[in-house]
Design a protein around this motif. Structure first.
Motif, PDB file in Angstrom:
ATOM      1  N   PHE A   1      28.442 -94.138 -73.714  1.00  0.00           N
ATOM      2  CA  PHE A   1      29.350 -95.243 -73.419  1.00  0.00           C
ATOM      3  C   PHE A   1      28.980 -96.493 -74.214  1.00  0.00           C
ATOM      4  O   PHE A   1      27.844 -96.636 -74.657  1.00  0.00           O
ATOM      5  CB  PHE A   1      29.315 -95.573 -71.917  1.00  0.00           C
TER       6      PHE A   1
ATOM      7  N   LYS B   1      31.639 -97.059 -63.034  1.00  0.00           N
ATOM      8  CA  LYS B   1      33.100 -97.028 -63.155  1.00  0.00           C
ATOM      9  C   LYS B   1      33.597 -95.932 -64.090  1.00  0.00           C
ATOM     10  O   LYS B   1      34.806 -95.722 -64.223  1.00  0.00           O
ATOM     11  CB  LYS B   1      33.608 -98.386 -63.658  1.00  0.00           C
ATOM     12  N   GLN B   2      32.682 -95.252 -64.782  1.00  0.00           N
ATOM     13  CA  GLN B   2      33.082 -94.246 -65.756  1.00  0.00           C
ATOM     14  C   GLN B   2      33.329 -92.898 -65.071  1.00  0.00           C
ATOM     15  O   GLN B   2      32.705 -92.564 -64.068  1.00  0.00           O
ATOM     16  CB  GLN B   2      32.016 -94.103 -66.844  1.00  0.00           C
ATOM     17  N   LYS B   3      34.237 -92.141 -65.640  1.00  0.00           N
ATOM     18  CA  LYS B   3      34.605 -90.847 -65.056  1.00  0.00           C
ATOM     19  C   LYS B   3      33.381 -89.945 -64.934  1.00  0.00           C
ATOM     20  O   LYS B   3      32.624 -89.777 -65.878  1.00  0.00           O
ATOM     21  CB  LYS B   3      35.660 -90.172 -65.931  1.00  0.00           C
TER      22      LYS B   3
ATOM     23  N   ILE C   1      28.558 -98.305 -65.732  1.00  0.00           N
ATOM     24  CA  ILE C   1      28.454 -96.841 -65.731  1.00  0.00           C
ATOM     25  C   ILE C   1      29.096 -96.257 -64.481  1.00  0.00           C
ATOM     26  O   ILE C   1      29.767 -95.222 -64.531  1.00  0.00           O
ATOM     27  CB  ILE C   1      26.978 -96.408 -65.848  1.00  0.00           C
TER      28      ILE C   1
ATOM     29  N   ASN D   1      32.653-103.785 -73.366  1.00  0.00           N
ATOM     30  CA  ASN D   1      33.316-103.852 -72.069  1.00  0.00           C
ATOM     31  C   ASN D   1      32.683-104.825 -71.087  1.00  0.00           C
ATOM     32  O   ASN D   1      33.183-104.998 -69.984  1.00  0.00           O
ATOM     33  CB  ASN D   1      33.323-102.450 -71.433  1.00  0.00           C
TER      34      ASN D   1
END
Length: 363
Positions: A344, A144-146, A142, A349
């Motif tokens: 997400f 790493k998510q925008k 999480i 991933n």
């Protein structure tokens, strides 16, 4: 070619839309180490109150005892059995056929937390020693998510979480044991807590701090920095159970319910979080029940150690209350559930197997 480009654009837009379908924009995760499902759903246990594991039995009865399980559990966990039970979902009451379990075979802390956050009951994670976890965890994913970069944080009383969450690879800020918050712009309260934690009695040992300090750090960090994902890990319920001190075990559980209540009230008054935040509460393993001495213990050889529970409340979770269906959920499912609540897909991933999400948590 134009048709292909248009098709790809449509797929991309659908993907973005899918990621925004949930109302949850923030998640708070709380764990109560080794908290038995029996006490969560039945309240204080008369067998333990009347045993050698309880000093001052009359005082404990006065504080925690009632004739019905519904009354007892609400006395022990007033927030859980008022707010969460009316507006969220609570899983794991085996007395009515609803089961929640860990899938890992070891049934103690490090393997339990690995399972919760990686979605993977990895047989290599079979120790409480400071072994660095090779598996990607959902908090790392999480982060790493925008929009979530630098907005994920963990506070724990137990010192092992830097290894469990692999801070060397993940880069997550994980404040465990007696770690200070070193942010240059930290407010006066956080700086004071840095000093205070080193001056408080170290009754849990030199490495594990009190849950009160962990809670105060979490609360103040939430107020100042507005993280989008906050993990708060309590430890004292497990410590008191291992010590065979049922009175203090109950007191710590009740206190931690109060900490969670206060944090939730802060969230509901803050426009950054109000009606946009999901709260998930759970534990890392169960404990024994019969013979009675096994309540102090857990592990592969202790019957019942796989038996756990969890609760969830938030804008995407239907208010089912105490879940009564005869189903079994597993903690390996929580990582993907957390990810999907934010829109997400961790499973695709993670780079390793991940348990399916618990669909009833999501509308």
């Amino acid at each position: 070619m134009r048709k292909i480009i248009l098709l790809l654009a449509c797929v991309a837009l659908a993907s973005v839309a899918g990621a925004q379908q949930t109302k949850t924009r923030n998640i708070i995760i709380v764990t109560l180490d080794g908290m038995r499902w029996q006490d969560v759903f039945r309240g204080a246990d008369s067998a333990l109150i009347n045993s050698k594991f309880t000093n001052d039995k009359e005082a404990v009865k006065k504080k925690f005892w009632a004739e019905s399980a519904a009354e007892r559990r609400k006395t022990l966990f007033p927030f859980l059995w008022s707010v969460v039970s009316s507006k969220g979902q609570i899983y794991g009451n085996r007395d009515i056929g609803n089961k929640d379990e860990v899938a890992n075979p070891y049934k103690f802390s490090y393997p339990g937390y690995n399972e919760i956050f990686t979605g993977f009951p990895d047989v290599r994670m079979n120790t409480n020693d400071p072994v660095t976890n090779p598996n990607m965890n959902v908090l790392e994913f999480i982060n790493k998510q925008k929009g979530f970069e630098g907005k994920v944080v963990a506070f724990s009383s137990w010192e092992r979480f830097p290894q469990i969450l692999n801070i060397g690879r993940s880069g997550l800020p994980v404040y465990s044991g007696y770690a200070d918050v070193k942010n240059a712009d930290a407010n006066a309260r956080l700086k004071y807590l840095n000093e205070l934690q080193h001056d408080t009695p170290k009754y849990l040992g030199d490495s594990t701090r009190s849950d009160f300090i962990t809670y105060e750090f979490s609360k103040e960090y939430l107020k100042q920095y507005k993280p989008r994902v906050l993990y708060m890990a309590f430890d004292e319920t497990d410590d008191m159970a291992h010590d065979g001190n049922y009175k203090t075990y109950l007191e710590r559980a009740q206190q931690e319910d109060g900490f969670i209540k206060t944090l939730w009230e802060i969230v509901q008054k803050d426009p950054v979080y109000k009606d946009k935040t999901t709260l998930l509460i759970t534990c890392d393993h169960g404990r024994g029940e019969q013979p009675i001495d096994t309540w102090r213990s857990h592990g592969a050889e202790v019957k019942g150690s796989e038996q756990t529970w969890f609760a969830v409340i938030g804008p995407d979770t239907p208010p089912l209350g105490e879940v009564k269906t005869a189903t079994t959920t597993y903690h390996k499912q929580l990582a993907q559930t957390i990810a999907l609540l934010l829109g997400f897909d961790f499973e695709k991933n993670a780079g390793h197997e991940v348990g399916d999400a618990i669909k009833t948590v999501l509308k």
